[in-house]
Design a protein around this motif. Structure first.
Motif, PDB file in Angstrom:
ATOM      1  N   PHE A 225       0.839  -1.201   0.000  1.00 37.43           N
ATOM      2  CA  PHE A 225       0.000   0.000   0.000  1.00 37.43           C
ATOM      3  C   PHE A 225       0.869   1.243   0.000  1.00 37.43           C
ATOM      4  CE2 PHE A 225      -2.870  -3.113   1.968  1.00 37.43           C
ATOM      5  CZ  PHE A 225      -4.039  -2.868   1.278  1.00 37.43           C
ATOM      6  N   ASP A 226       0.446   2.202  -0.798  1.00 35.02           N
ATOM      7  CA  ASP A 226       1.113   3.490  -0.817  1.00 35.02           C
ATOM      8  C   ASP A 226       0.483   4.348   0.274  1.00 35.02           C
ATOM      9  OD1 ASP A 226       2.092   5.971  -1.315  1.00 35.02           O
ATOM     10  OD2 ASP A 226       1.335   6.117  -3.375  1.00 35.02           O
ATOM     11  N   VAL A 227       1.277   4.686   1.295  1.00 34.29           N
ATOM     12  CA  VAL A 227       0.724   5.545   2.344  1.00 34.29           C
ATOM     13  C   VAL A 227       1.401   6.915   2.324  1.00 34.29           C
ATOM     14  CG1 VAL A 227      -0.201   3.755   3.869  1.00 34.29           C
ATOM     15  CG2 VAL A 227       2.208   4.378   4.048  1.00 34.29           C
ATOM     16  N   GLY A 228       1.935   7.238   1.172  1.00 31.52           N
ATOM     17  CA  GLY A 228       2.413   8.602   0.960  1.00 31.52           C
ATOM     18  C   GLY A 228       3.809   8.894   1.482  1.00 31.52           C
ATOM     19  N   VAL A 229       4.336   8.019   2.301  1.00 27.64           N
ATOM     20  CA  VAL A 229       5.678   8.256   2.830  1.00 27.64           C
ATOM     21  C   VAL A 229       6.505   6.995   2.713  1.00 27.64           C
ATOM     22  CG1 VAL A 229       5.118  10.063   4.486  1.00 27.64           C
ATOM     23  CG2 VAL A 229       4.875   7.670   5.143  1.00 27.64           C
ATOM     24  N   ALA A 230       7.814   7.194   2.761  1.00 27.66           N
ATOM     25  CA  ALA A 230       8.765   6.081   2.754  1.00 27.66           C
ATOM     26  C   ALA A 230       8.372   5.063   1.689  1.00 27.66           C
ATOM     27  CB  ALA A 230       8.862   5.433   4.132  1.00 27.66           C
ATOM     28  N   ASN A 231       8.305   3.823   2.076  1.00 33.17           N
ATOM     29  CA  ASN A 231       8.172   2.779   1.077  1.00 33.17           C
ATOM     30  C   ASN A 231       6.872   2.027   1.125  1.00 33.17           C
ATOM     31  OD1 ASN A 231      11.063   3.155   0.541  1.00 33.17           O
ATOM     32  ND2 ASN A 231      11.071   2.551   2.692  1.00 33.17           N
TER      33      ASN A 231
ATOM     34  N   PHE B  29      17.444  -7.887  14.478  1.00 31.94           N
ATOM     35  CA  PHE B  29      17.269  -8.911  13.432  1.00 31.94           C
ATOM     36  C   PHE B  29      16.103  -8.578  12.519  1.00 31.94           C
ATOM     37  CE2 PHE B  29      15.046  -9.694  17.293  1.00 31.94           C
ATOM     38  CZ  PHE B  29      13.749  -9.800  16.838  1.00 31.94           C
ATOM     39  N   CYS B  30      15.518  -7.379  12.671  1.00 33.16           N
ATOM     40  CA  CYS B  30      14.263  -7.051  11.980  1.00 33.16           C
ATOM     41  C   CYS B  30      14.517  -5.946  10.957  1.00 33.16           C
ATOM     42  CB  CYS B  30      13.225  -6.600  13.003  1.00 33.16           C
ATOM     43  SG  CYS B  30      11.724  -5.933  12.267  1.00 33.16           S
ATOM     44  N   SER B  31      14.131  -6.207   9.715  1.00 28.06           N
ATOM     45  CA  SER B  31      14.439  -5.216   8.679  1.00 28.06           C
ATOM     46  C   SER B  31      13.591  -3.960   8.855  1.00 28.06           C
ATOM     47  CB  SER B  31      14.299  -5.813   7.284  1.00 28.06           C
ATOM     48  OG  SER B  31      12.965  -5.956   6.945  1.00 28.06           O
ATOM     49  N   THR B  32      12.390  -4.105   9.411  1.00 28.69           N
ATOM     50  CA  THR B  32      11.600  -2.900   9.716  1.00 28.69           C
ATOM     51  C   THR B  32      12.345  -2.043  10.727  1.00 28.69           C
ATOM     52  OG1 THR B  32       9.536  -4.122   9.404  1.00 28.69           O
ATOM     53  CG2 THR B  32       9.372  -2.037  10.558  1.00 28.69           C
ATOM     54  N   GLY B  33      12.844  -2.699  11.768  1.00 25.23           N
ATOM     55  CA  GLY B  33      13.574  -1.982  12.814  1.00 25.23           C
ATOM     56  C   GLY B  33      14.808  -1.275  12.257  1.00 25.23           C
TER      57      GLY B  33
ATOM     58  N   GLN C  53      15.044   0.013   9.382  1.00 26.14           N
ATOM     59  CA  GLN C  53      14.662   1.168   8.545  1.00 26.14           C
ATOM     60  C   GLN C  53      14.365   2.419   9.332  1.00 26.14           C
ATOM     61  OE1 GLN C  53      11.421   0.320   5.610  1.00 26.14           O
ATOM     62  NE2 GLN C  53      11.751  -1.717   6.387  1.00 26.14           N
ATOM     63  N   GLY C  54      14.141   2.247  10.621  1.00 24.00           N
ATOM     64  CA  GLY C  54      13.744   3.396  11.425  1.00 24.00           C
ATOM     65  C   GLY C  54      12.242   3.613  11.369  1.00 24.00           C
ATOM     66  N   PHE C  55      11.809   4.698  12.019  1.00 27.45           N
ATOM     67  CA  PHE C  55      10.381   4.943  12.172  1.00 27.45           C
ATOM     68  C   PHE C  55       9.971   6.117  11.322  1.00 27.45           C
ATOM     69  CE2 PHE C  55       7.024   7.242  14.640  1.00 27.45           C
ATOM     70  CZ  PHE C  55       6.011   6.325  14.422  1.00 27.45           C
ATOM     71  N   ASN C  56       8.863   5.972  10.605  1.00 29.07           N
ATOM     72  CA  ASN C  56       8.356   7.104   9.856  1.00 29.07           C
ATOM     73  C   ASN C  56       7.129   7.711  10.525  1.00 29.07           C
ATOM     74  OD1 ASN C  56       7.000   8.699   7.788  1.00 29.07           O
ATOM     75  ND2 ASN C  56       8.716   8.040   6.531  1.00 29.07           N
ATOM     76  N   ARG C  57       6.059   6.960  10.636  1.00 29.94           N
ATOM     77  CA  ARG C  57       4.887   7.489  11.339  1.00 29.94           C
ATOM     78  C   ARG C  57       3.913   6.368  11.688  1.00 29.94           C
ATOM     79  NH1 ARG C  57       0.306   7.526   8.262  1.00 29.94           N
ATOM     80  NH2 ARG C  57       0.517   7.731   6.006  1.00 29.94           N
ATOM     81  N   ASN C  58       2.966   6.712  12.575  1.00 27.51           N
ATOM     82  CA  ASN C  58       1.871   5.798  12.888  1.00 27.51           C
ATOM     83  C   ASN C  58       0.901   5.753  11.723  1.00 27.51           C
ATOM     84  OD1 ASN C  58       2.568   4.997  15.491  1.00 27.51           O
ATOM     85  ND2 ASN C  58       1.572   6.773  16.421  1.00 27.51           N
ATOM     86  N   LEU C  59       0.282   4.598  11.512  1.00 28.17           N
ATOM     87  CA  LEU C  59      -0.819   4.532  10.558  1.00 28.17           C
ATOM     88  C   LEU C  59      -2.092   5.065  11.217  1.00 28.17           C
ATOM     89  CD1 LEU C  59      -0.310   1.026   8.883  1.00 28.17           C
ATOM     90  CD2 LEU C  59       0.408   3.271   8.047  1.00 28.17           C
TER      91      LEU C  59
ATOM     92  N   LYS D 262      12.666  -4.445   1.884  1.00 25.32           N
ATOM     93  CA  LYS D 262      13.416  -4.642   0.646  1.00 25.32           C
ATOM     94  C   LYS D 262      13.044  -3.570  -0.370  1.00 25.32           C
ATOM     95  CE  LYS D 262      13.780  -9.555   1.289  1.00 25.32           C
ATOM     96  NZ  LYS D 262      13.036 -10.775   1.087  1.00 25.32           N
ATOM     97  N   VAL D 263      11.780  -3.229  -0.369  1.00 25.72           N
ATOM     98  CA  VAL D 263      11.318  -2.216  -1.317  1.00 25.72           C
ATOM     99  C   VAL D 263      11.990  -0.879  -1.031  1.00 25.72           C
ATOM    100  CG1 VAL D 263       9.287  -0.975  -2.131  1.00 25.72           C
ATOM    101  CG2 VAL D 263       9.162  -3.404  -1.724  1.00 25.72           C
ATOM    102  N   ALA D 264      12.388  -0.703   0.215  1.00 22.11           N
ATOM    103  CA  ALA D 264      13.025   0.551   0.605  1.00 22.11           C
ATOM    104  C   ALA D 264      14.151   0.938  -0.327  1.00 22.11           C
ATOM    105  CB  ALA D 264      13.566   0.440   2.029  1.00 22.11           C
ATOM    106  N   ASP D 265      15.020   0.009  -0.604  1.00 24.19           N
ATOM    107  CA  ASP D 265      16.172   0.392  -1.387  1.00 24.19           C
ATOM    108  C   ASP D 265      16.118  -0.093  -2.825  1.00 24.19           C
ATOM    109  OD1 ASP D 265      16.142  -1.724   0.343  1.00 24.19           O
ATOM    110  OD2 ASP D 265      18.271  -2.067   0.260  1.00 24.19           O
TER     111      ASP D 265
END
Ligand code: SAH
Ligand code: SF4
Length: 367
Positions: free
Chosen positions: A82-88, A117-121, A123-129, A350-353
């Motif tokens: 889903f495209d939530v307008g920020v990051a990936n 060990f978590c790829s989300t972790g 990436q850092g934090f962008n925002r709450n949904l 993975k989509v991040a980069d």
């Protein structure tokens, strides 16, 4: 800005209708149209008075997050990006099985908790949904799967999603308000009517928020344990420094007083040479002695530059047997479960980069 009606539970919608001078039963009708019929266009809400439909057209919308990519793998597992307008973007995964259909839902864009060990972790934090973005994942999945034949059973179901696990991107208890509202909509008979026992929140152990979840919306709880002692857990799940294991175990016991199930599920990601030794398993048995629980052993799902490796099958088998011999119920993720791992906080990373590459890989899978 028009009001997105997906942001409201029924109480919220009723209050908002009140401000418009509309009666509660009208709110209930519209809530049915939106969540049960999957209708986003007010013009199609045929039993709603014309003047109300016009009012809604001017002041409201029903907008789930935009699907930027949907993919079904050969075993029927479906993923949406889903495209939530920020990051990936964020990801949602549906796993059909014979007796259930499980949707893995995201709660945040990124995550601030930095489990190593978590790829989300990573990436850092962008925002709450928002509530609309959380419930919108179920809205999209439910209404696009409804009426389709289940790949496993061939049956067409009106209720394809029977279970929800908050195990996608993010820490649900760090976005408690929005998650609680969205959970309420999942459980509401006027919307999806899911059973509390079939909705699971997974947390890395935010102790005060566990207590609040128990008060506000007790659903099934999974706790990401991953280590049997504070020294090791401090390293791989850094939130442990704030809420160490003794406090976490006490919070699990308190949660069980309210929980719809009589056990906590402990998730344990097996990291080769880090937390997968027989001694770790024996320590775990001591740790959870007073917490009715089940274990879910998850082989580490590798990602580039993670610095960790998958455990050997033999290490997992020995580990599992030690727990089982102590009377604990243990599940290990099967092949399809591996798909869930890939989903849970993995793909969006993975989509991040390299989104192009991931897309290509996914297209190859379909071919
Ligand atoms: N933030 C919540 C829920 C999202 S993560 C939590 O931590 O519980 C869902 C599950 O996937 C957690 O148990 C998490 O530890 C696990 N996970 C994260 N990265 C993983 C990886 N690379 N391989 C396997 N499981 C992973
Ligand atoms: Fe956040 Fe959960 Fe990943 Fe830890 S495992 S970084 S809490 S999403």
């Amino acid at each position: 800005m028009p009001q997105n009606l997906l942001d409201f539970d029924l109480d919220g919608l009723t209050a908002w209708f009140g401000e418009l001078g509309e009666k509660p039963f009208r709110a209930r009708q519209v809530f049915h149209w939106v969540h049960q019929a999957g209708v986003a266009d007010f013009a199609q809400m045929t039993d709603i008075a014309k003047n109300l439909r016009e009012k809604l057209q001017q002041q409201a919308v029903v907008v789930p997050p935009a699907v930027s990519y949907a993919h079904t793998s050969t075993d029927g597992t479906r993923k949406w990006l889903f495209d939530v307008g920020v990051a990936n973007g964020i990801e949602t995964v549906f796993i059909p099985e014979e007796d259930r259909g499980t949707l893995c839902v995201s709660s945040q864009v990124g995550c601030a908790l930095e489990c190593t060990f978590c790829s989300t972790g990573r990436q850092g934090f962008n925002r709450n949904l928002t509530v609309a973005e959380i419930i919108g994942q179920l809205w999209v999945a439910h209404h696009s799967l409804r009426g389709e034949a289940n790949r496993t059973t061939g049956e067409v179901s009106d209720r394809p999603v029977t279970n929800v696990v908050m195990m996608g991107m993010g820490e649900p208890l760090a976005n408690l308000e929005n998650v609680v509202t969205a959970l309420g909509i999942m459980l509401d008979d006027h919307a999806y009517g899911l059973s509390r026992r079939r909705v699971t929140v997974s947390t890395s152990g935010l102790v005060p928020a566990m207590d609040r979840l128990a008060e506000r919306c007790p659903v099934a709880l999974a706790v990401s344990l991953h280590a049997p002692n504070d020294a090791l857990r401090d390293q791989i799940v850094p939130i442990n420094k704030k809420y160490p294991l003794r406090e976490l175990m006490a919070a699990c016991r308190r949660y069980l007083v309210h929980a719809p199930r009589d056990f906590i599920t402990f998730e344990y990601v097996m990291l080769a040479g880090v937390n997968d030794a027989p001694g770790h398993a024996r320590q775990l048995i001591e740790l959870v002695r007073e917490v009715p629980c089940k274990f879910n052993l998850i082989p580490f799902n590798p990602f580039p530059d993670s610095g960790y490796e998958k455990p050997r099958g033999e290490a997992m088998r020995v580990f599992r047997e030690i727990l089982q011999d102590a009377g604990l119920v243990v599940t290990t993720r099967k092949t399809r479960g591996d798909d869930i791992d890939a989903a849970c906080g993995q793909l969006a990373g993975k989509v991040a980069d390299k989104s192009g590459r991931v897309m290509k890989r996914m297209h190859k899978e379909t071919a």
